[in-house]
Design an enzyme around this catalytic site. Structure first.
Site, PDB file in Angstrom:
ATOM      1  CE  LYS A  97      -3.925   2.085   2.477  1.00 23.68           C
ATOM      2  NZ  LYS A  97      -4.823   1.954   3.649  1.00 23.68           N
ATOM      3  CB  SER A 126      -8.363   0.567   5.325  1.00 26.36           C
ATOM      4  OG  SER A 126      -9.078   1.750   5.148  1.00 26.36           O
ATOM      5  CB  SER A 142      -8.293   3.476   2.474  1.00 23.07           C
ATOM      6  OG  SER A 142      -7.440   2.928   3.447  1.00 23.07           O
TER       7      SER A 142
END
Ligand code: GLN
Length: 473
Positions: A80, A179, A155
């Site tokens: 990420k 997330s 996310s």
């Protein structure tokens, strides 16, 4: 086993690299090709082709020299884009960090590197991890591989897409309110959010520090566990990371709690049905399912959005155009420079959170909002402690709905926030939880079950997740 390395598990990849049946370079190359073919899903912000090839070549050199290889030798991972890899841009999905190149790297990255993993790219995410769909990314949304017109969740949506779409074997995300688990559920992969303190956050860009945890995506529970085992453990550079003692041996027959509040209004009927089936199968294998109550669940979203915005407003004060990233052109004076830099650099959702957070922390409102939220946070955590006096873990849906259409909730922040209704309380209480695929909707979209555990009992929730996974085969 199929012939493309993009289809292999962690164990298959490592075994084949060790035996010399495939080079790390070839396994990496197959993933880089797949990434190029599948750019339309927008899983990555930065593809690390050169660095990945170098890492892979290094592993192949080690093998040729007869050196021992790590537990993730040659395994391509998606990272990420809010986790620092030295020398590789880290945007956090924001314009403000567009050109920022971190000079150091996260502890989790160091550990994975040491284990022989290969980083194929920095994956797309909502700006500063604020969002539930990746639509808040400055670099455009990622798309769900099961239906590209739908959101992948967020996310950490890019990592979930990469893993679901065979653009990485496994991946890392961060989970502040869901997330990792939410995109895992919406993309049909496994997503583990470890206990607060189980994994070092050194080198994770902070969103809400009392909630943030780094988590893992895998296509199977075994893959997820293999990555978690490498990144877990105490790190002196993160004061919130914990030393843990040996885990309590998990009983063979578990008592699994079914929290009534997680099956109420707002839950999609197909998801409820799928969870009921999952519970029945667990019962058939000898576990006990009992109803429990977490009465303060109704306050979760309100409490989460006071605490996370308060912490975000403080954490994001550092992006002022002086030390990091974007700086506005030709401002009149320093204050003007701050203003323009932040106005240009941040997107709408981040601005909304900074405003809300500044408000709830301001003199005169602090006790009424922030203070009250902290107290109710304790009540929410106490609900879990009480439940865990009688159960070993809890079974809930991960998301109230399956993947929805891109754009569907963008004009309604409150509707968007409600996507996190089953996940945020776990962060407020600091507990570990895993989302595991448990079914498919009539429209062909994945459904995720969430298993929530006591602190540091990741092994127990992963073993339940593994049973759920087996039932589906
Ligand atoms: N969707 C939640 C939010 O917008 C959770 C985000 C996260 O876990 N990083 O804050």
């Amino acid at each position: 086993m199929t012939d493309s390395p993009t289809r292999w598990s962690v164990a298959e990849t490592v075994e084949r690299v060790e035996r010399g049946e495939v080079t790390a370079a070839a396994a990496t190359g197959a993933h880089l090709t797949r990434i190029e073919e599948r750019r339309s899903l927008n899983a990555y912000i930065t593809v690390m082709a050169d660095q990945a090839r170098e890492q892979a070549a290094d592993i192949d050199r080690k093998r040729a020299a007869g050196e021992s290889l790590g537990p993730l030798a040659g395994v391509p991972l998606a990272i990420k884009d809010n986790i620092l890899v030295a020398g590789v841009p880290c945007t956090c999905g924001s314009r403000i960090l567009r050109d920022w190149i971190p000079p150091y790297e996260a502890t989790v990255i160091e550990r994975l590197r040491g284990a022989g993993a290969v980083f194929v790219g920095k994956s797309n995410c909502d700006e500063f991890a604020m969002g539930s769909t990746t639509e808040n990314s400055h670099y455009g949304p990622s798309r769900n591989p099961h239906d590209p017109e739908r959101v992948p969740g967020g996310s950490s949506g890019g990592s979930a897409v990469a893993v679901a779409d065979f653009q990485a074997v496994a991946g890392l995300g961060s989970d502040t309110g869901g997330s990792v688990r939410l995109p895992a559920a919406l993309c049909g992969v496994v997503g583990l959010k470890p206990t607060y303190g189980a994994v070092s956050r050194w080198g994770l860009v902070a969103f809400a520090s009392s909630l943030d945890q780094i988590g893992v995506f895998g296509r199977t529970v075994a893959d997820t566990k293999a990555v978690f085992d490498v990144i877990r453990g105490h790190d002196p550079r993160d004061s919130t990371s914990m030393r843990t003692n040996g885990a309590r041996p998990a009983p063979k027959q578990l008592t699994i709690g079914w929290p009534e509040e997680y099956y109420g209004e707002g839950l999609d009927a197909e998801i409820r049905h799928s969870l009921e089936q999952t519970a029945n199968r667990l019962k058939d294998s000898g576990h006990k399912i009992i109803p429990v109550s977490l009465p303060n669940s109704k306050y979760t979203i309100a409490v989460y959005y006071v605490i996370c915005t308060a912490e975000a407003s403080s954490n994001l004060a550092r992006y002022d155009g002086v030390k990091y990233g974007h700086r506005a052109d030709s401002p009149d004076d320093l204050l003007d420079m701050y203003r323009h830099t932040r106005a240009e650099g941040f997107g709408d959702e981040v601005k909304r959170r900074i405003l809300l957070g500044t408000y709830v922390l301001s003199a005169g409102y602090y006790d009424a909002y922030y203070g009250t939220a902290q107290k109710v946070r304790t009540l929410i955590a106490d609900d879990f402690t009480r439940a865990f006096a009688t159960v070993d873990c809890l079974l809930t849906p991960t998301s109230p709905t399956c993947a929805f259409k891109l754009g569907e909730k963008m004009d309604d922040p409150l509707a968007m926030y409600l996507s996190d209704i089953y996940t945020t309380s776990i962060n407020l209480a600091g507990l570990p939880a895993v989302s595991v695929p448990c079914g498919t909707s009539k429209g062909g979209l994945p459904i995720g079950a969430q298993v929530i555990g006591r602190p540091f009992e990741e092994h127990l929730i992963l073993s339940v997740a593994e049973e759920i996974e087996k039932h589906r085969r």
